[in-house]
Design a protein around this motif. Sequence first.
Motif, PDB file in Angstrom:
ATOM      1  N   PRO A  74      34.534  13.913 -12.180  1.00  0.00           N
ATOM      2  CA  PRO A  74      35.375  14.669 -11.238  1.00  0.00           C
ATOM      3  C   PRO A  74      36.680  15.095 -11.884  1.00  0.00           C
ATOM      4  O   PRO A  74      37.161  14.458 -12.829  1.00  0.00           O
ATOM      5  N   LEU A  75      37.256  16.169 -11.380  1.00  0.00           N
ATOM      6  CA  LEU A  75      38.580  16.569 -11.844  1.00  0.00           C
ATOM      7  C   LEU A  75      39.627  15.628 -11.257  1.00  0.00           C
ATOM      8  O   LEU A  75      39.558  15.285 -10.072  1.00  0.00           O
ATOM      9  N   GLN A  94      33.506  26.271  -1.267  1.00  0.00           N
ATOM     10  CA  GLN A  94      32.398  26.173  -2.221  1.00  0.00           C
ATOM     11  C   GLN A  94      32.910  26.222  -3.661  1.00  0.00           C
ATOM     12  O   GLN A  94      32.424  25.492  -4.528  1.00  0.00           O
ATOM     13  N   THR A  95      33.903  27.072  -3.916  1.00  0.00           N
ATOM     14  CA  THR A  95      34.458  27.172  -5.266  1.00  0.00           C
ATOM     15  C   THR A  95      35.117  25.873  -5.692  1.00  0.00           C
ATOM     16  O   THR A  95      34.910  25.388  -6.815  1.00  0.00           O
ATOM     17  N   ALA A  96      35.913  25.287  -4.818  1.00  0.00           N
ATOM     18  CA  ALA A  96      36.584  24.031  -5.157  1.00  0.00           C
ATOM     19  C   ALA A  96      35.564  22.942  -5.457  1.00  0.00           C
ATOM     20  O   ALA A  96      35.719  22.179  -6.426  1.00  0.00           O
ATOM     21  N   ALA A  97      34.512  22.854  -4.651  1.00  0.00           N
ATOM     22  CA  ALA A  97      33.472  21.853  -4.892  1.00  0.00           C
ATOM     23  C   ALA A  97      32.763  22.120  -6.214  1.00  0.00           C
ATOM     24  O   ALA A  97      32.455  21.190  -6.971  1.00  0.00           O
ATOM     25  N   LYS A 102      37.621  16.857  -5.885  1.00  0.00           N
ATOM     26  CA  LYS A 102      37.069  15.857  -4.970  1.00  0.00           C
ATOM     27  C   LYS A 102      38.020  15.454  -3.848  1.00  0.00           C
ATOM     28  O   LYS A 102      37.617  14.717  -2.949  1.00  0.00           O
ATOM     29  N   ASP A 103      39.253  15.916  -3.896  1.00  0.00           N
ATOM     30  CA  ASP A 103      40.244  15.527  -2.891  1.00  0.00           C
ATOM     31  C   ASP A 103      40.945  16.788  -2.397  1.00  0.00           C
ATOM     32  O   ASP A 103      41.764  17.372  -3.116  1.00  0.00           O
ATOM     33  N   ILE A 104      40.617  17.222  -1.179  1.00  0.00           N
ATOM     34  CA  ILE A 104      41.109  18.482  -0.631  1.00  0.00           C
ATOM     35  C   ILE A 104      41.859  18.209   0.667  1.00  0.00           C
ATOM     36  O   ILE A 104      41.331  17.547   1.572  1.00  0.00           O
ATOM     37  N   ARG A 139      25.616  21.770 -10.183  1.00  0.00           N
ATOM     38  CA  ARG A 139      24.831  20.598 -10.577  1.00  0.00           C
ATOM     39  C   ARG A 139      25.716  19.350 -10.609  1.00  0.00           C
ATOM     40  O   ARG A 139      25.813  18.640 -11.596  1.00  0.00           O
ATOM     41  N   ASP A 140      26.330  19.109  -9.464  1.00  0.00           N
ATOM     42  CA  ASP A 140      27.201  17.953  -9.268  1.00  0.00           C
ATOM     43  C   ASP A 140      26.678  17.203  -8.053  1.00  0.00           C
ATOM     44  O   ASP A 140      25.912  17.749  -7.248  1.00  0.00           O
ATOM     45  N   THR A 141      27.094  15.943  -7.894  1.00  0.00           N
ATOM     46  CA  THR A 141      26.586  15.145  -6.770  1.00  0.00           C
ATOM     47  C   THR A 141      27.671  14.478  -5.936  1.00  0.00           C
ATOM     48  O   THR A 141      27.395  14.053  -4.818  1.00  0.00           O
ATOM     49  N   ALA A 142      28.876  14.332  -6.443  1.00  0.00           N
ATOM     50  CA  ALA A 142      29.917  13.584  -5.741  1.00  0.00           C
ATOM     51  C   ALA A 142      30.546  14.438  -4.643  1.00  0.00           C
ATOM     52  O   ALA A 142      31.173  15.466  -4.923  1.00  0.00           O
ATOM     53  N   MET A 143      30.396  14.010  -3.401  1.00  0.00           N
ATOM     54  CA  MET A 143      30.908  14.773  -2.270  1.00  0.00           C
ATOM     55  C   MET A 143      32.440  14.722  -2.220  1.00  0.00           C
ATOM     56  O   MET A 143      33.030  13.645  -2.267  1.00  0.00           O
ATOM     57  N   PRO A 144      33.091  15.883  -2.129  1.00  0.00           N
ATOM     58  CA  PRO A 144      34.549  15.893  -1.978  1.00  0.00           C
ATOM     59  C   PRO A 144      34.961  15.332  -0.614  1.00  0.00           C
ATOM     60  O   PRO A 144      34.198  15.370   0.350  1.00  0.00           O
ATOM     61  N   ARG A 145      36.183  14.819  -0.564  1.00  0.00           N
ATOM     62  CA  ARG A 145      36.774  14.384   0.691  1.00  0.00           C
ATOM     63  C   ARG A 145      37.718  15.484   1.175  1.00  0.00           C
ATOM     64  O   ARG A 145      38.521  16.005   0.402  1.00  0.00           O
TER      65      ARG A 145
END
Length: 240
Positions: A74-75, A94-97, A102-104, A139-145
């Motif tokens: 994650p960034l 969608q762009t941020a994800a 990961k923290d919005i 191709r990422d899996t970690a859901m942002p908050r």
Amino acid sequence: MNLALLFPEDFITPDRVRLTGRRRTHLAEVRKACAGDRVPVGMADGDLGWGSIVAQDEDTVELAVDFSEPAPAPLPLTLVLAMPRPKMFRRVLQTAASLGVKDIWLINSYKVEKSFWQTPLLAGPQLRENLILGLEQARDTAMPRVHIRKLFKPFVEDELPSLTEQRPGLVAHPGSDEPCPVHLSRPATLCIGPEGGFIPYEVEKLIEAGCRGVHLGKRILRVETAVPVLVSRLFDGCIR
């Protein structure tokens, strides 16, 4: 969809999943996948892997899956974003994800219209769906908050200082003296205003909370353009 993101409810056995709806349609009609084909998969908040199609019909597709590769890192970025207009919000989310944010934090601003907060895109299912689309693209899996704060002053005074306490706090604002930094090697908090930017009072409050103003030059960008430009400038790792 460059990856089928999987969730616990998709599993019918420990190593087999059944997909319906959008994901099944994409595999069958866009990727033209059929029995025996292997497609990239990822476990939500887990590893990447591959799924082999073992059965399919008009409504479902079943895959045998295994996971062996870690997801992208994650960034180390907290993104504080004045609530965009709904038509733009879907793309920004969608762009941020996709970029690995990961923290919005979605906040209010003088130039944010009250009607923006009424969009159904903020409802749990639609918010989650747009984050998933961004993850699948990258191709990422970690859901942002995603944190929603509809009052500007309480957020800036009570919560923002802790987000900038041990990391650079930046507010993107045209007319600032300092250009946006590049190639950061430490976590940061980035604040981006609405169309037309934060008003002077808001900029002052953000600076009091630990941010410093930065700019991208003389051009004024739309929020949907400014987000990827700023994020990729700060953390070139998101495009490697």
